[in-house]
Design an enzyme around this catalytic site. Structure first.
Site, mmCIF file in Angstrom:
data_model
loop_
_atom_site.group_PDB
_atom_site.id
_atom_site.type_symbol
_atom_site.label_atom_id
_atom_site.label_comp_id
_atom_site.label_asym_id
_atom_site.label_seq_id
_atom_site.Cartn_x
_atom_site.Cartn_y
_atom_site.Cartn_z
ATOM 1 N N PRO A 36 59.918 53.339 -52.935
ATOM 2 C CA PRO A 36 61.024 54.202 -52.506
ATOM 3 C C PRO A 36 61.348 53.931 -51.043
ATOM 4 C CG PRO A 36 58.977 55.451 -52.521
ATOM 5 C CD PRO A 36 58.655 54.078 -53.052
ATOM 6 N N CYS A 120 55.696 59.254 -45.328
ATOM 7 C CA CYS A 120 56.740 58.993 -44.335
ATOM 8 C C CYS A 120 56.310 59.471 -42.947
ATOM 9 C CB CYS A 120 58.041 59.676 -44.732
ATOM 10 S SG CYS A 120 59.392 59.368 -43.560
ATOM 11 N N LYS A 162 52.036 59.587 -52.930
ATOM 12 C CA LYS A 162 52.096 58.343 -52.153
ATOM 13 C C LYS A 162 51.693 58.684 -50.729
ATOM 14 C CE LYS A 162 54.892 54.260 -51.151
ATOM 15 N NZ LYS A 162 54.615 54.158 -49.718
ATOM 16 N N ASN A 234 49.884 49.422 -51.753
ATOM 17 C CA ASN A 234 51.197 49.166 -51.171
ATOM 18 C C ASN A 234 51.017 48.703 -49.727
ATOM 19 O OD1 ASN A 234 53.626 51.279 -49.668
ATOM 20 N ND2 ASN A 234 54.091 49.323 -50.604
ATOM 21 N N GLY A 235 51.890 47.792 -49.301
ATOM 22 C CA GLY A 235 51.882 47.354 -47.914
ATOM 23 C C GLY A 235 51.521 45.892 -47.769
#
Length: 478
Positions: A36, A120, A162, A234-235
């Site tokens: 996202p 975020c 997340k 992720n990343g």
């Protein structure tokens, strides 16, 4: 896609159960997710990716709980094309009641799962509004929010979080393990961005995506500490080859291998703990450790890629065959991809150059308009040729060029969101700069805009040589 009825939902559940799926999303198999991304992961971006891959899991951009509660045009925020399954909706918020209500709405829209953003790091999200990554520091609030989401899901919609491996000075295994342990009564699915984030305005969102070092071994350790949970990493994953290697490990273990062989591999995998942050063995930027596991933990369910989908979306053309083991991919060339995307744009945001309706095409859904003519003096060059893919109504005679300019009826917002996803389609290919410039120039041309985003993209495609448009994709294996 609009909210679905209970009858349709029950049918989908029965069909999914027969296939061993949950709402069409097989959680037992390895899966590749498109992250996202704020201001990117809208319905048009997702549609382009869905044209490229039928199997990857798509995500919405984060939708704030208050937006779901108060938006006048909820369809513009939550609506999606029915072909976009499997698809996950990510929400942001810190109010249990609001997030619970948002879950009810999202479930009604038929999403395959829902995720809470505790990732975020932007100063606006984690600072001003106090949700996102800052919830890592407010575990009781995070727990209450996810509990409310779970309680408000009448169909046991899969719920995930997340998040990051750490935040500010809270950056060790004990901290993130403690957070996950606290969340396990209400959540057992975690998408882990394998780097910590720095809040308090010391780093902006862009820096938080690249400056703190990646720490893949910490994610592998979480998999071992919580065998009943599922994790995705992720990343820093840039290619399908890297995605598959991380998800499946350097050596894939199956039921035909002896117990002694598996034990030996596991012992080697345990010795992999020599990799750490900062990592001298990986020799990567900022001391990141991005070593794939020798044997992937059984509950490492896959991975997530983000920026790669922006920079070079066509790299995902081989997802279905290379990552998922399907027999074929949906598209073979960039022409295949763009012609399908043009057809989607023409269907979703029809041209407004040949009607006298004063309403604006400002967002989704576009107003239903009755065309007076087949095409105008501008778009007739494409519409009257072999490239046309839609059937027009009305007179076939060409209108003369109007004496006075007509009102612009398609907003810059619509044009921008339709053309933004294709900016990287020709990454590394000849004429890519001319393609992007043509999209930009025609998108800003008030005389052309009413012909629609589909027409603008067709004109941009005309700047690319056929040999480039029709060049077959190269396998990720190459």
């Amino acid at each position: 896609m609009s909210p679905i009825t209970e009858e349709t939902k029950n049918h989908a559940e029965a069909e999914a159960e027969a296939k061993g799926d949950t709402y069409g999303y097989n959680r037992k198999a390895k899966s590749l997710h498109i992250a996202p991304m704020l201001n990117y992961s809208n319905r048009e971006f997702r549609q382009l990716l869905r044209i490229l891959t039928k199997k990857a899991v798509l995500w919405t951009e984060m939708v704030v709980d208050s937006t779901i509660a108060n938006a006048k045009n909820l369809e513009d925020h939550l609506g999606y094309d029915s072909t976009q399954h499997p698809i996950i909706c990510q929400i942001g918020g810190n109010d249990p009641e609001m997030c619970g209500k948002a879950t009810v709405v999202i479930e009604r829209y038929g999403y395959d799962a829902i995720d809470l953003n505790i990732d975020c790091p932007s100063s606006r999200v984690s600072g001003d509004f106090e949700f996102g990554a800052v919830l890592l520091k407010k575990v009781d609030t995070a727990l209450a929010v996810v509990a409310a989401m779970k309680e408000n899901s009448s169909n046991n919609l899969p719920i995930s979080i997340k998040t990051r491996v750490g935040v500010d000075d809270w950056d060790d295994l004990d901290f993130i393990a403690g957070f996950i342990k606290k969340m396990t009564p209400v959540c057992k699915r975690f998408f882990i961005h394998a780097r910590k984030c720095i809040l308090s305005g010391l780093m902006n969102a862009r820096q938080n995506r690249s400056v703190p070092p990646l720490n893949y071994p910490r994610v592998y350790e979480l998999c071992k500490l919580f065998p009943d949970c599922e994790f995705w990493i992720n990343g820093g994953i840039h290619t399908l080859k890297e995605a598959k290697l991380i998800s499946y490990g350097l050596i894939t273990v199956n039921h035909s291998h002896s117990c002694a062989y598996v034990d030996e591999l596991q012992s080697q995998s345990d010795q992999q703990q020599q990799h750490s942050v900062p990592c001298s063995l990986c020799n990567t930027e900022n001391g990141s450790c991005t070593s794939p596991p020798i044997v992937a933990p059984s509950n490492l369910m896959g991975c997530m890629l983000g920026r790669a989908a922006i920079d070079d979306p066509c790299m995902f053309f081989d997802t279905d065959v290379y990552f998922y083991g399907e027999k074929e991919n949906p598209c073979k060339t960039r022409r295949d991809v763009l012609e399908q995307y043009v057809a989607y744009l023409e269907r979703t945001y029809p041209r407004r150059c040949c009607d006298d309706d004063e309403r604006m095409t400002f967002d989704y859904p576009a107003p239903v308009i009755e065309m007076e003519r087949s095409w105008c003096h501008i778009c007739q060059d494409i519409r009257n040729g072999k490239h046309s893919t839609i059937e027009m109504n009305g007179s076939s005679s060409l209108p003369e060029k109007p004496v006075t300019p007509r009102k612009t009826k398609i907003s810059s917002k619509v044009i921008g969101r339709c053309l933004k996803p294709v900016q990287g389609v020709f990454a590394g290919m000849p004429k890519s700069r001319i393609f992007r410039r043509t999209c930009d120039e025609l998108g800003q041309d008030m005389a052309v805009r009413n012909c629609g985003p589909g027409y603008i993209l067709r004109k941009a495609m005309a700047t690319i040589p056929d040999v480039v448009l029709d060049k077959e994709f190269s396998s990720a294996q190459d």
